[in-house]
Design an enzyme around this catalytic site. Sequence first.
Site, PDB file in Angstrom:
ATOM      1  N   SER A 152      -3.404  88.146  52.367  1.00  0.00           N
ATOM      2  CA  SER A 152      -4.515  87.569  53.089  1.00  0.00           C
ATOM      3  C   SER A 152      -4.674  87.221  54.418  1.00  0.00           C
ATOM      4  CB  SER A 152      -4.778  86.110  52.116  1.00  0.00           C
ATOM      5  OG  SER A 152      -3.509  85.478  52.333  1.00  0.00           O
ATOM      6  N   ASN A 185       0.855  76.034  48.016  1.00  0.00           N
ATOM      7  CA  ASN A 185      -0.309  75.973  47.063  1.00  0.00           C
ATOM      8  C   ASN A 185      -1.123  74.730  47.552  1.00  0.00           C
ATOM      9  OD1 ASN A 185       0.594  77.899  45.805  1.00  0.00           O
ATOM     10  ND2 ASN A 185       1.385  76.862  43.957  1.00  0.00           N
ATOM     11  N   THR A 243     -52.362  78.471  45.808  1.00  0.00           N
ATOM     12  CA  THR A 243     -51.771  78.568  44.676  1.00  0.00           C
ATOM     13  C   THR A 243     -51.815  80.068  44.101  1.00  0.00           C
ATOM     14  OG1 THR A 243     -53.543  78.032  43.318  1.00  0.00           O
ATOM     15  CG2 THR A 243     -52.180  76.124  44.011  1.00  0.00           C
ATOM     16  N   HIS A 244     -50.832  80.566  43.673  1.00  0.00           N
ATOM     17  CA  HIS A 244     -50.959  82.071  42.989  1.00  0.00           C
ATOM     18  C   HIS A 244     -51.216  83.049  44.217  1.00  0.00           C
ATOM     19  CE1 HIS A 244     -51.450  80.469  38.928  1.00  0.00           C
ATOM     20  NE2 HIS A 244     -52.001  79.403  39.531  1.00  0.00           N
ATOM     21  N   SER A 252     -40.558  99.213  66.724  1.00  0.00           N
ATOM     22  CA  SER A 252     -40.206 100.619  66.090  1.00  0.00           C
ATOM     23  C   SER A 252     -39.781 101.811  66.961  1.00  0.00           C
ATOM     24  CB  SER A 252     -41.279 100.894  65.060  1.00  0.00           C
ATOM     25  OG  SER A 252     -41.482 102.236  64.931  1.00  0.00           O
ATOM     26  N   LYS A 287     -45.637  98.544  66.837  1.00  0.00           N
ATOM     27  CA  LYS A 287     -45.060  97.442  66.005  1.00  0.00           C
ATOM     28  C   LYS A 287     -44.362  96.449  66.658  1.00  0.00           C
ATOM     29  CE  LYS A 287     -44.082  98.680  62.066  1.00  0.00           C
ATOM     30  NZ  LYS A 287     -44.530  98.214  60.663  1.00  0.00           N
ATOM     31  N   ASN A 346     -42.006  93.725  64.607  1.00  0.00           N
ATOM     32  CA  ASN A 346     -41.748  93.600  63.653  1.00  0.00           C
ATOM     33  C   ASN A 346     -40.688  91.944  63.404  1.00  0.00           C
ATOM     34  OD1 ASN A 346     -42.331  96.038  62.337  1.00  0.00           O
ATOM     35  ND2 ASN A 346     -40.557  96.992  62.870  1.00  0.00           N
ATOM     36  N   GLU A 348     -37.155  88.436  58.186  1.00  0.00           N
ATOM     37  CA  GLU A 348     -36.740  89.386  57.170  1.00  0.00           C
ATOM     38  C   GLU A 348     -35.290  89.568  56.861  1.00  0.00           C
ATOM     39  OE1 GLU A 348     -39.076  93.679  57.494  1.00  0.00           O
ATOM     40  OE2 GLU A 348     -39.226  92.598  59.681  1.00  0.00           O
ATOM     41  N   TYR A 385      -2.144  76.732  40.090  1.00  0.00           N
ATOM     42  CA  TYR A 385      -2.424  77.625  40.738  1.00  0.00           C
ATOM     43  C   TYR A 385      -2.036  79.078  40.423  1.00  0.00           C
ATOM     44  CZ  TYR A 385      -2.442  80.659  45.032  1.00  0.00           C
ATOM     45  OH  TYR A 385      -2.822  81.669  45.804  1.00  0.00           O
ATOM     46  N   GLN A 439      -6.569  82.905  46.017  1.00  0.00           N
ATOM     47  CA  GLN A 439      -6.676  83.655  47.192  1.00  0.00           C
ATOM     48  C   GLN A 439      -7.978  84.383  47.551  1.00  0.00           C
ATOM     49  OE1 GLN A 439      -3.039  85.377  49.138  1.00  0.00           O
ATOM     50  NE2 GLN A 439      -4.332  87.194  49.077  1.00  0.00           N
ATOM     51  N   LYS A 463     -11.411  82.608  49.681  1.00  0.00           N
ATOM     52  CA  LYS A 463     -11.807  82.523  51.002  1.00  0.00           C
ATOM     53  C   LYS A 463     -12.858  83.299  51.537  1.00  0.00           C
ATOM     54  CE  LYS A 463      -7.461  81.056  51.338  1.00  0.00           C
ATOM     55  NZ  LYS A 463      -7.011  81.322  49.947  1.00  0.00           N
TER      56      LYS A 463
END
Length: 463
Positions: A29, A116, A161-162, A283, A289, A291, A296, A323, A328, A331
């Site tokens: 590890s 441990n 709403t919606h 772009s 563009k 962006n 995003e 343990y 391991q 992490k």
Amino acid sequence: MSSKDSKDKPWGGRFDEPTDAFVEAFTASVGFDQRLYYFDIEGSKAHARMLDKVGVITADECKHIIEGLDDILGDIERNDFAWSVSLEDVHMNIEARLTERIGEAGKKLHTGRSRNDQVATDIRLYLRGEIDFIVSELKRLQTGLLEVAEREAATIMPGFTHLQVAQPITFGHHMLAWYEMLVRDVARLVDCRKRVNVMPLGSAALAGTSYPLDREYTAQLLEFDSVSNNSLDAVSDRDFVIEFCAAGALIMTHLSRFSEELVLWASAQFDFIELPDRFCTGSSIMPQKKNPDVPELVRGKSGRANGNLIALLTLMKGQPLAYNKDNQEDKEPLFDTVDTLKGSLRAFADMMPHVQVKRENSLRAAKQGFSTATDLADYLVGKGVAFRDAHEVVGKAVRYGVENGKDLSDMSLTELQQFSSAITEDVFEVLTLEGSAASRDLLGGTAPQQVRMQIERARKQIS
Ligand code: ARG
């Protein structure tokens, strides 16, 4: 990273043949847990001081151990430390180097301790600091949201709403909605930290140890609030990692929701905001563009946080006490959630105060969906019309508006009176978008006055 014979491994005593080279790499590890080096060294120094205090090692041995560990810390920070895969993990790498450097005394450091309880302690020390930093980043973002909220306390935008225009709201009120989500996020992390800040050290491999360790003393040196009460639980428990990652997934869910709105608002169709150029990219083929990459990407990264949480829940669900090597695997998901949160929060906290609101556009959009229809109905009720009748009247006025391309607030008094004689000149106080927003002047409402009050309260809350 170098590799050596398993006879040289700290646990090599009972083995007859060297570890298979692939297995060695597969089980190691150190490639990712070296991130814990600082906390591993802090934990070891405290353990050595405690061993000295209770007489298990001498003051001289303790001094050598601490000096040796400080030297190793310096080497690692200067990037002058050769991590070895055959020494498996951060713990054995540091311990082996200590013995190489200071000789006999180094071999005594691990008395009354196991990897441990050591690794569980390291993760807790590490996570405690990361939580504090993440909370401070959340507060920095909250401060930025309050700045925008203050600037735009009276700015009209459509409330949806919606995703259909519903009622006019203030932009400041919308920013405060985001602020509130983060209040809960901070509270969750602060609460989680209480369960992180418990010290497992002294649990040893699983059953505790026969050495007369003073666990309270070690805990005090490491600024833990308390020590764990059950050694089996302490070495195997990763609830605190799961809790943190659950809180982290929720933070990313919130940032993803903010992102979605920013992306929509920055589009030509909404055009409510201008994101600073330095947080966007262009772009390679379409010259026009700009962006909204940052929101995003943050929206996309929320997937990792959810994945990490599920990975950890699944990691734990089949494990018997105490343990198991499975642990391991805790992490990488944890580190990834920490990194994802820090990156995303930094980007948002840096960006938010510089978002420019295009007030005329948000106002125009609020005018497009008959957003004051409810206000007109409520007005008629105030004039003695029954609510069902008022609903009908307003419905007809909306139909007229659709046919003639006019919002309710654009109609003249005579036009409005065709639908009900109860309508008089004072109708315009509620029919304007500003009037509608200002009338929602109760605790938690969208009126500019309420927004300003909430900002003041919020500033005290996070200071
Ligand atoms: N690298 C291990 C981990 O991350 C440290 C503990 C290993 N303990 C053991 N008995 N193999 O969990």
